[in-house]
Design an enzyme around this catalytic site. Structure first.
Site, PDB file in Angstrom:
ATOM      1  CG  HIS A  13      -1.884   1.224   1.247  1.00  0.00           C
ATOM      2  ND1 HIS A  13      -3.044   1.050   1.568  1.00  0.00           N
ATOM      3  CD2 HIS A  13      -1.668   2.542   1.038  1.00  0.00           C
ATOM      4  CE1 HIS A  13      -3.447   2.371   1.597  1.00  0.00           C
ATOM      5  NE2 HIS A  13      -2.736   3.263   1.373  1.00  0.00           N
ATOM      6  CG  HIS A 145      -9.445   4.620   3.861  1.00  0.00           C
ATOM      7  ND1 HIS A 145      -8.481   5.391   3.920  1.00  0.00           N
ATOM      8  CD2 HIS A 145     -10.054   5.334   5.117  1.00  0.00           C
ATOM      9  CE1 HIS A 145      -8.126   6.064   4.893  1.00  0.00           C
ATOM     10  NE2 HIS A 145      -9.364   5.978   5.645  1.00  0.00           N
ATOM     11  CG  HIS A 188      -4.517   2.527   6.233  1.00  0.00           C
ATOM     12  ND1 HIS A 188      -5.769   2.600   6.410  1.00  0.00           N
ATOM     13  CD2 HIS A 188      -4.398   3.095   4.872  1.00  0.00           C
ATOM     14  CE1 HIS A 188      -6.585   3.225   5.474  1.00  0.00           C
ATOM     15  NE2 HIS A 188      -5.767   3.359   4.430  1.00  0.00           N
ATOM     16  CG  ASP A 261      -1.297   5.160   3.785  1.00  0.00           C
ATOM     17  OD1 ASP A 261      -1.510   5.393   2.620  1.00  0.00           O
ATOM     18  OD2 ASP A 261      -2.076   5.547   4.662  1.00  0.00           O
ATOM     19  CB  ALA A 275      -2.047  17.626   3.039  1.00  0.00           C
TER      20      ALA A 275
HETATM   21  C1  NCD Z   1      -3.178   8.932   1.741  1.00  0.00           C
HETATM   22  C2  NCD Z   1      -3.052  10.174   0.748  1.00  0.00           C
HETATM   23  O1  NCD Z   1      -2.405  11.094   1.151  1.00  0.00           O
HETATM   24  O2  NCD Z   1      -3.189   9.634  -0.578  1.00  0.00           O
HETATM   25  N1  NCD Z   1      -3.381   9.816   2.966  1.00  0.00           N
HETATM   26  C3  NCD Z   1      -3.174   9.178   4.337  1.00  0.00           C
HETATM   27  O3  NCD Z   1      -3.163   9.972   5.237  1.00  0.00           O
HETATM   28  N2  NCD Z   1      -2.889   7.882   4.550  1.00  0.00           N
HETATM   29  C4  NCD Z   1      -4.710   8.652   1.480  1.00  0.00           C
HETATM   30  C5  NCD Z   1      -5.114   7.280   2.356  1.00  0.00           C
HETATM   31  O4  NCD Z   1      -4.448   6.150   2.212  1.00  0.00           O
HETATM   32  O5  NCD Z   1      -5.928   7.408   3.237  1.00  0.00           O
HETATM   33 ZN    ZN Z   2      -3.060   5.329   1.689  1.00  0.00          ZN
END
Ligand code: NCD
Ligand code: ZN
Length: 364
Positions: A13, A145, A188, A261, A275
């Site tokens: 992932h 998710h 995750h 992730d 973000a």
């Molecule tokens: C991921 C992203 O930035 O694309 N962000 C995150 O916090 N893990 C998206 C995701 O996998 O939820």
């Molecule tokens: Zn992710």
């Protein structure tokens, strides 16, 4: 000095994004002993078709894979791109995609629940429907998710429940009931509830765990508002971290595997928010090794090494049904550093730097 000789591993992932930084992200993955990756489809535009040229509103698995291969992913021996489940996904697409070999997995995003997830369709609309039935029939993996979307503040994150715990106690059992053969990766995972669910589920239900969720709790995020640790699902409580640590260390466990992730953002904090996503390109095996040690594993012992290798290198390929790498890389107990670099589309700060964390392991 402890040196581990490990099979090259698979990050099942990760986010390689789009644009000029992609080549750098892939290079960072190759540098940390990665033999392959499952590259997430929440790109701009999303990967929501199977074949055909990129358009303004979608990328196909075929076209996105081509772009990644050109940016350096041809050095991997495995590159899986799941299909983003949107309102355009049909059972026919699943059947044709599976027959062509391009479609190995589909990704469920809770609408508006995380970065670029606005194309997601609520889980309730998939359960019992033709798309999941086709996935079940053709052995296509569902990557989830697992967070309940559209909850308000206290229901979203509180001492007694979080968006993830709600999802794993209320929604996941319904998916299993309606689709008993569906192969599922709970991605995750961050909570005791998710660990309990996965452990009790049949063997075709597995889970990925990130380095940050094994290393940190919500206290680390809040103390100093360390926004480089802000990702979704958000880091949780000590009991949750302990449950994750126990799960990965259990002798002979076959359900939990590496999926970093790693989610680079060139702008993390803005005036009105942050973000979500931690960047762990270049340093994930080191972070996982540190987390195993913090969990009490002795990585100089054969028992510790066996647990670590299962999690990092073997369980993931076994779940996705491909042969693991026969090549190796070295992980050494010696300090290393990550440096934030000025990349073509802007700088990205890796998690250790963002958390002032000294890496105690290095790639040999
Ligand atoms: C991921 C992203 O930035 O694309 N962000 C995150 O916090 N893990 C998206 C995701 O996998 O939820
Ligand atoms: Zn992710």
């Amino acid at each position: 000095m402890t040196t581990l000789t490990l099979p090259r591993w698979y990050d099942l992932h990760t986010h390689f994004r789009q644009g000029a930084n992609v080549a750098e992200y892939i290079a960072d993955h190759l540098a940390m002993g990665c033999a392959g990756a499952l590259a997430m489809p929440n790109t701009k535009p999303p990967v929501s078709a199977i074949v055909g040229p990129k358009t303004e509103s979608s990328w196909s698995i075929e076209a996105y894979r081509e772009d990644l291969l050109e940016a350096g992913a041809d050095a991997f021996d495995r590159l899986i791109v799941p299909l983003y489940l949107t309102r355009d996904t049909t059972p026919e697409m699943i059947a044709q995609g599976a027959a062509s070999g391009l479609l190995e997995a589909c990704k469920y995003y809770p609408p508006h629940g995380t970065t670029n997830s606005e194309h997601g369709v609520p889980m309730g609309e998939w359960i019992g429907g033709g798309v999941f039935r086709a996935m079940e029939e053709h052995g296509v993996v569902l990557c989830i998710h697992g967070e309940q979307h559209a909850l308000t503040g206290s229901a979203y994150f509180d001492e007694n429940q979080t968006a993830e715990s709600v999802f794993y106690t209320e929604v996941l059992p319904r998916i299993l009931e309606a689709h008993p053969r569906l192969r599922i990766v709970c991605e995750h995972i961050t909570t005791q509830e998710a660990v309990d669910f996965v452990e009790a589920a049949p063997s075709h239900v597995g889970a990925t765990i990130t380095p940050q969720h094994l290393l940190y709790t919500v206290g680390h995020l809040i103390q100093g508002l360390r926004y480089h640790l802000y990702c979704l699902p958000v880091v949780k409580f000590e009991t949750d971290r302990a449950a994750l640590r126990d799960a990965v260390r259990k002798v002979g466990q076959s359900k939990f595997f590496a999926g970093t992730d790693s989610a680079p953002h060139t702008t993390k904090a803005t005036e009105c928010g942050c973000a979500a996503g931690c960047y762990t390109g270049g340093c994930a095996p080191q972070l996982y090794a540190m987390a195993f040690e913090e969990a009490g594993a002795d990585l100089s012992s054969s028992e510790g090494q066996d647990a670590f290798q299962r999690f990092l290198c073997s369980n993931g390929p076994a779940f996705y049904e491909f042969t693991p790498s026969s090549e190796t890389f070295l992980l050494e107990k010696s300090p290393s550093r990550t440096e934030s670099r000025d990349l073509p589309e802007g700088p990205v700060v890796a998690l250790p730097e963002g958390m002032d964390l000294e890496l105690t392991w290095s790639i040999g």
